[in-house]
Design a protein around this motif. Sequence first.
Motif, PDB file in Angstrom:
ATOM      1  N   HIS A   1       5.365  35.548  -2.376  1.00 19.83           N
ATOM      2  CA  HIS A   1       5.290  36.089  -3.729  1.00 19.83           C
ATOM      3  C   HIS A   1       6.666  36.589  -4.133  1.00 19.83           C
ATOM      4  O   HIS A   1       7.553  36.787  -3.288  1.00 19.83           O
ATOM      5  CB  HIS A   1       4.251  37.221  -3.825  1.00 19.83           C
TER       6      HIS A   1
ATOM      7  N   HIS B   1       3.817  40.407 -10.411  1.00 20.23           N
ATOM      8  CA  HIS B   1       4.062  39.572  -9.234  1.00 20.23           C
ATOM      9  C   HIS B   1       3.415  38.210  -9.441  1.00 20.23           C
ATOM     10  O   HIS B   1       2.340  38.104 -10.038  1.00 20.23           O
ATOM     11  CB  HIS B   1       3.496  40.203  -7.961  1.00 20.23           C
ATOM     12  N   MET B   2       4.086  37.183  -8.943  1.00 19.13           N
ATOM     13  CA  MET B   2       3.477  35.855  -8.893  1.00 19.13           C
ATOM     14  C   MET B   2       3.385  35.465  -7.433  1.00 19.13           C
ATOM     15  O   MET B   2       4.319  35.683  -6.658  1.00 19.13           O
ATOM     16  CB  MET B   2       4.302  34.832  -9.668  1.00 19.13           C
TER      17      MET B   2
ATOM     18  N   SER C   1      -1.640  33.163  -8.117  1.00 14.62           N
ATOM     19  CA  SER C   1      -1.970  34.128  -9.168  1.00 14.62           C
ATOM     20  C   SER C   1      -0.710  34.709  -9.797  1.00 14.62           C
ATOM     21  O   SER C   1       0.375  34.657  -9.217  1.00 14.62           O
ATOM     22  CB  SER C   1      -2.815  35.278  -8.596  1.00 14.62           C
ATOM     23  N   VAL C   2      -0.902  35.232 -10.988  1.00 20.81           N
ATOM     24  CA  VAL C   2       0.103  36.066 -11.646  1.00 20.81           C
ATOM     25  C   VAL C   2      -0.577  37.385 -11.983  1.00 20.81           C
ATOM     26  O   VAL C   2      -1.689  37.394 -12.519  1.00 20.81           O
ATOM     27  CB  VAL C   2       0.643  35.420 -12.938  1.00 20.81           C
TER      28      VAL C   2
ATOM     29  N   VAL D   1       6.518  34.029 -18.307  1.00 20.36           N
ATOM     30  CA  VAL D   1       6.783  34.534 -16.958  1.00 20.36           C
ATOM     31  C   VAL D   1       8.187  34.127 -16.542  1.00 20.36           C
ATOM     32  O   VAL D   1       8.539  32.945 -16.558  1.00 20.36           O
ATOM     33  CB  VAL D   1       5.757  33.986 -15.944  1.00 20.36           C
TER      34      VAL D   1
ATOM     35  N   LEU E   1      -1.599  28.507 -14.568  1.00 22.85           N
ATOM     36  CA  LEU E   1      -0.583  28.714 -13.542  1.00 22.85           C
ATOM     37  C   LEU E   1       0.349  27.524 -13.436  1.00 22.85           C
ATOM     38  O   LEU E   1       1.562  27.668 -13.245  1.00 22.85           O
ATOM     39  CB  LEU E   1      -1.243  28.996 -12.192  1.00 22.85           C
TER      40      LEU E   1
ATOM     41  N   VAL F   1       6.199  39.530 -16.844  1.00 23.38           N
ATOM     42  CA  VAL F   1       5.136  38.838 -17.576  1.00 23.38           C
ATOM     43  C   VAL F   1       5.104  39.435 -18.979  1.00 23.38           C
ATOM     44  O   VAL F   1       4.675  40.570 -19.168  1.00 23.38           O
ATOM     45  CB  VAL F   1       3.773  39.011 -16.893  1.00 23.38           C
TER      46      VAL F   1
ATOM     47  N   ILE G   1       3.409  27.382 -15.696  1.00 25.69           N
ATOM     48  CA  ILE G   1       4.507  28.340 -15.509  1.00 25.69           C
ATOM     49  C   ILE G   1       5.601  27.667 -14.674  1.00 25.69           C
ATOM     50  O   ILE G   1       5.360  27.262 -13.538  1.00 25.69           O
ATOM     51  CB  ILE G   1       3.993  29.613 -14.803  1.00 25.69           C
TER      52      ILE G   1
ATOM     53  N   VAL H   1       8.147  39.284 -10.887  1.00 32.53           N
ATOM     54  CA  VAL H   1       8.398  38.571 -12.139  1.00 32.53           C
ATOM     55  C   VAL H   1       8.214  39.531 -13.313  1.00 32.53           C
ATOM     56  O   VAL H   1       7.703  40.645 -13.145  1.00 32.53           O
ATOM     57  CB  VAL H   1       7.432  37.369 -12.317  1.00 32.53           C
TER      58      VAL H   1
ATOM     59  N   PRO I   1       0.643  27.558  -6.881  1.00 34.39           N
ATOM     60  CA  PRO I   1       0.518  28.941  -7.372  1.00 34.39           C
ATOM     61  C   PRO I   1      -0.879  29.493  -7.176  1.00 34.39           C
ATOM     62  O   PRO I   1      -1.875  28.789  -7.361  1.00 34.39           O
ATOM     63  CB  PRO I   1       0.877  28.837  -8.856  1.00 34.39           C
TER      64      PRO I   1
END
Length: 291
Positions: free
Chosen positions: A237, A248-249, A259-260, A92, A282, A242, A285, A240, A257
Amino acid sequence: MSGHPSDLVTEAFEAQRDRLRAVAYRVLGSHADAEDVVQEAWMRLVRQDEATITNLAGWLTTVVGRISLDVLRSRQAHPEAARGQELPDLVVTPADHPMPDEQAVLAESVGLALLVVLDSLTPGERLAFVLHDMFAVPFQEIGTILGKSADAAKMIASRARRKVHARDRPAGPGREHREVVQAFRAAAVDGDFAALLRVLDPDVKLTVDTSTGVVVTLGATQVAAGARMFSGEAARHRPVLVNGVPGHMSWRPDGTPLSVIAFTVSAGRISAIHIVVDPVKLAAIPLSAPA
């Protein structure tokens, strides 16, 4: 070999290690599993009489292929034990930053889009496709691993290739991809069910990686029905990449964090959504919430 391979064999194995790891990773989509497979291949080499090995590279490829095939078959037979294998190891990065070369190569070689396609193959098809099309392993060797003739292995690889090529080539991180994802997010926030169905492929696959296991949802209607998770309580947010795919993160108000999310877009519709909410993954990352 009496438990202690010669220095020459040890050196030859180390020279092959990166290639063997790459083979196992592309078949399995997991760095941890790939490392385990390569270590198991080493243990088998230790127990093997080296005088019986005429081509060490070929012998090791065969062994790694067989062990990887066993892992794939085990996942298929015991999906509840395939914890975390629905998603590849994540790379990420901020969407506005270029990826380091090593990460770019990883994203290109096993992106989320390719994983979706490979997951649709049988274990034999997946192995044959990866070994032949990505590593140019001869069909004779692939047949040996699969317990079939070279001609049968060629047919299996051909069938896998047709399946891979039959899938529309996923859109890269360009304008179309961003527009489709933005339309999805807007529809999710508005709770617009009809708009969600317009941007979702009928066979969309939603994979959620949680702390207790992987949850898979198939089909546009089911995914749209659960779309409220995309408009949750995230305070902050940022866009990003991935594994090379735009997403989105999100972070909670306290900066932890949340979610991704990564989206695979094919033919103007979202064909796969991957969400990570597992706190352990998470936390690994190295991105912080935007100020």
